[in-house]
Design a protein around this motif. Structure first.
Motif, short mmCIF file in Angstrom:
data_model
loop_
_atom_site.label_atom_id
_atom_site.label_comp_id
_atom_site.label_asym_id
_atom_site.label_seq_id
_atom_site.Cartn_x
_atom_site.Cartn_y
_atom_site.Cartn_z
N ILE A 7 0.85 -1.20 0.00
CA ILE A 7 0.00 0.00 0.00
C ILE A 7 0.88 1.25 0.00
O ILE A 7 0.63 2.19 -0.75
CB ILE A 7 -0.98 -0.02 1.20
CG1 ILE A 7 -2.07 -1.06 0.97
CG2 ILE A 7 -1.59 1.36 1.43
CD1 ILE A 7 -2.97 -1.32 2.16
N ASN A 8 1.92 1.24 0.84
CA ASN A 8 2.84 2.38 0.87
C ASN A 8 3.53 2.59 -0.47
O ASN A 8 3.67 3.73 -0.94
CB ASN A 8 3.88 2.20 1.99
CG ASN A 8 3.27 2.33 3.36
OD1 ASN A 8 2.24 2.96 3.54
ND2 ASN A 8 3.91 1.70 4.34
N LEU A 9 3.98 1.50 -1.08
CA LEU A 9 4.63 1.61 -2.39
C LEU A 9 3.66 2.15 -3.45
O LEU A 9 4.03 3.02 -4.24
CB LEU A 9 5.16 0.24 -2.84
CG LEU A 9 6.50 -0.19 -2.28
CD1 LEU A 9 6.83 -1.61 -2.72
CD2 LEU A 9 7.59 0.75 -2.71
N LEU A 10 2.45 1.63 -3.47
CA LEU A 10 1.47 2.09 -4.46
C LEU A 10 1.09 3.55 -4.23
O LEU A 10 0.88 4.31 -5.20
CB LEU A 10 0.23 1.19 -4.44
CG LEU A 10 0.43 -0.23 -4.97
CD1 LEU A 10 -0.87 -1.03 -4.82
CD2 LEU A 10 0.90 -0.23 -6.40
N ASP A 11 0.97 3.95 -2.97
CA ASP A 11 0.71 5.37 -2.66
C ASP A 11 1.82 6.26 -3.23
O ASP A 11 1.55 7.28 -3.85
CB ASP A 11 0.62 5.59 -1.14
CG ASP A 11 -0.78 5.40 -0.60
OD1 ASP A 11 -1.75 5.57 -1.37
OD2 ASP A 11 -0.90 5.08 0.60
N GLY A 66 8.39 -11.52 -7.64
CA GLY A 66 7.48 -12.51 -8.21
C GLY A 66 6.04 -12.40 -7.76
O GLY A 66 5.20 -13.18 -8.19
N GLN A 67 5.72 -11.47 -6.89
CA GLN A 67 4.35 -11.33 -6.41
C GLN A 67 3.69 -10.13 -7.08
O GLN A 67 4.31 -9.09 -7.27
CB GLN A 67 4.33 -11.13 -4.89
CG GLN A 67 4.75 -12.33 -4.09
CD GLN A 67 4.67 -12.05 -2.60
OE1 GLN A 67 5.05 -10.98 -2.15
NE2 GLN A 67 4.17 -13.03 -1.86
N THR A 68 2.42 -10.31 -7.38
CA THR A 68 1.65 -9.20 -7.94
C THR A 68 0.79 -8.59 -6.85
O THR A 68 0.68 -9.14 -5.74
CB THR A 68 0.73 -9.71 -9.08
OG1 THR A 68 -0.23 -10.62 -8.52
CG2 THR A 68 1.52 -10.40 -10.18
N VAL A 69 0.17 -7.48 -7.17
CA VAL A 69 -0.73 -6.84 -6.23
C VAL A 69 -1.89 -7.78 -5.91
O VAL A 69 -2.33 -7.88 -4.76
CB VAL A 69 -1.25 -5.49 -6.78
CG1 VAL A 69 -2.28 -4.89 -5.86
CG2 VAL A 69 -0.09 -4.54 -7.00
N SER A 85 -6.91 -2.66 -4.03
CA SER A 85 -7.66 -2.64 -5.29
C SER A 85 -7.88 -1.22 -5.78
O SER A 85 -7.71 -0.93 -6.97
CB SER A 85 -9.01 -3.35 -5.08
OG SER A 85 -9.78 -3.27 -6.24
N SER A 86 -8.24 -0.31 -4.88
CA SER A 86 -8.47 1.08 -5.30
C SER A 86 -7.16 1.75 -5.73
O SER A 86 -7.14 2.50 -6.70
CB SER A 86 -9.15 1.87 -4.18
OG SER A 86 -8.28 2.07 -3.11
N LEU A 87 -6.07 1.46 -5.04
CA LEU A 87 -4.78 2.02 -5.42
C LEU A 87 -4.32 1.48 -6.78
O LEU A 87 -3.77 2.23 -7.60
CB LEU A 87 -3.72 1.72 -4.36
CG LEU A 87 -3.78 2.54 -3.09
CD1 LEU A 87 -2.81 2.00 -2.05
CD2 LEU A 87 -3.49 4.00 -3.38
N GLN A 88 -4.56 0.22 -7.01
CA GLN A 88 -4.19 -0.39 -8.29
C GLN A 88 -4.98 0.27 -9.42
O GLN A 88 -4.43 0.60 -10.47
CB GLN A 88 -4.44 -1.90 -8.25
CG GLN A 88 -3.97 -2.63 -9.48
CD GLN A 88 -4.22 -4.13 -9.37
OE1 GLN A 88 -5.07 -4.58 -8.61
NE2 GLN A 88 -3.47 -4.89 -10.15
#
Length: 152
Positions: A7-11, A66-69, A85-88
């Motif tokens: 979440i922090n990375l996506l933010d 190797g992991q996706t959101v 999901s909302s960040l993606q």
């Protein structure tokens, strides 16, 4: 733990993409006005943001190799899953907006370059052809004579 890190990375990714969209819009204005100093400063600023994106990608690969959101969202709790999901979705929209702004700027720059080339071609005289052409000067001997004396 994984979900909160993602979440922090996506933010952070979303923040940078929003900055890049703003910079792209400012570049459009600078291109339209022909303000090259402003365009240069925006390009330098954009370069810094791009390097930050690269750093985030390295961090993502180290923590989530190797992991996706979606993989992380499956393991997350309900609220974290919704946030991921909302960040993606937001990141996808920001990416698309950035792509559109960059394509517009590319088209504007190509049109500007075509205009400059056209202006230069009308101002500069036409040069002689680069390829070899047969000189129109005098010919050797008369029309029927050969260069070599065949009787010798």
């Amino acid at each position: 733990m994984e979900a909160s890190n993602m979440i922090n990375l996506l933010d952070h990714l979303n923040e940078i993409h929003k900055k890049l969209i703003t910079l792209g819009q400012q570049k459009t204005e600078a291109i339209n006005k022909g303000d090259m100093q402003k365009l240069n400063s925006l390009l330098k600023e954009e370069d810094g943001e791009t390097k930050e994106l690269q750093n985030i990608e390295v961090e993502r690969q180290q923590h989530f190799a190797g992991q996706t959101v979606s993989d992380i969202a499956e393991k997350a709790s309900g609220s974290e899953r919704e946030r991921l999901s909302s960040l993606q979705h937001e990141l996808s929209q920001n990416y698309q907006s950035l792509k559109e702004v960059n394509e517009l700027n590319q088209q504007l720059l190509q049109q500007s370059l075509q205009f400059v080339n056209m202006s230069l071609s009308t101002l500069l005289p036409e040069k002689e052809p680069v390829t070899y052409t047969k000189p129109q000067g005098k010919r050797y001997g008369s029309a029927g004579a050969s260069l070599f004396d065949s009787k010798a």
